[in-house]
Design an enzyme around this catalytic site. Structure first.
Site, short mmCIF file in Angstrom:
data_model
loop_
_atom_site.label_atom_id
_atom_site.label_comp_id
_atom_site.label_asym_id
_atom_site.label_seq_id
_atom_site.Cartn_x
_atom_site.Cartn_y
_atom_site.Cartn_z
N CYS A 68 3.95 -31.56 -85.21
CA CYS A 68 3.54 -31.23 -86.69
C CYS A 68 4.84 -30.12 -86.24
O CYS A 68 5.46 -29.58 -85.08
CB CYS A 68 2.72 -29.83 -85.73
SG CYS A 68 2.70 -28.11 -86.97
N CYS A 71 4.90 -26.41 -86.32
CA CYS A 71 4.99 -25.90 -85.41
C CYS A 71 6.12 -25.59 -84.01
O CYS A 71 5.65 -24.63 -83.63
CB CYS A 71 3.81 -26.81 -84.22
SG CYS A 71 1.53 -27.08 -84.64
#
Ligand code: ZN
Length: 146
Positions: A68, A71
């Site tokens: 991700c 993230c």
């Protein structure tokens, strides 16, 4: 002398009783002798969740995954927040791939997700990353200030 706070050790799950005025003095765990309050986020495993989501300090969990991008972009912000919130709030990272059962239990639908717990109960949730200032404002609105 202030009231002692119950704080779980991120290394061994031991529950420590630490005087409120000693939080800034690198308190050590009575069981494993490691530092109880870390200046970096600790990695939360689903097997430790019940032991870590307790005590007198709020717990903020950053749910993330290796694949991700947002993230990863958020990780340095979260690390800065840990240093600002030392002794006020505990910050942990939950790898949603390695801990799929817990991520499912927490009802994670998108990442990054931030979940704030107080006294073992979820009190707030934020989907998506926040800049440091907004993260601080969000936490202040929940009664946690640096
Ligand atoms: Zn310990």
């Amino acid at each position: 002398m202030t009231e002692p706070l119950l704080i779980p050790c991120p290394h061994c799950n031991g529950l420590n009783r630490i005087p409120g005025d000693r939080l800034g003095e690198h308190p050590k765990c009575g069981r494993c002798k490691n530092e109880v309050l870390l200046a970096r986020p600790f990695d939360l495993q689903q097997t430790d969740y019940a032991s870590q989501n307790k005590g007198d300090l709020p717990l903020l969990i950053d749910v993330w995954a290796e694949w991700c991008g947002p993230c990863k972009a958020f990780a340095p912000v979260f690390e800065q927040a840990v240093r600002q919130l030392l002794g006020k709030c505990r910050l942990a990272k939950l790898d949603s791939e390695a801990n799929q059962h817990l991520a499912g239990q927490l009802g994670i639908r998108s990442i990054p997700s931030l979940i704030l717990f107080k006294n073992g109960r979820e009190i707030a949730r934020q989907s998506g990353a926040l800049p440091l200032q907004q993260l601080g404002a969000w936490l202040r609105s929940q009664g946690i200030s640096a």
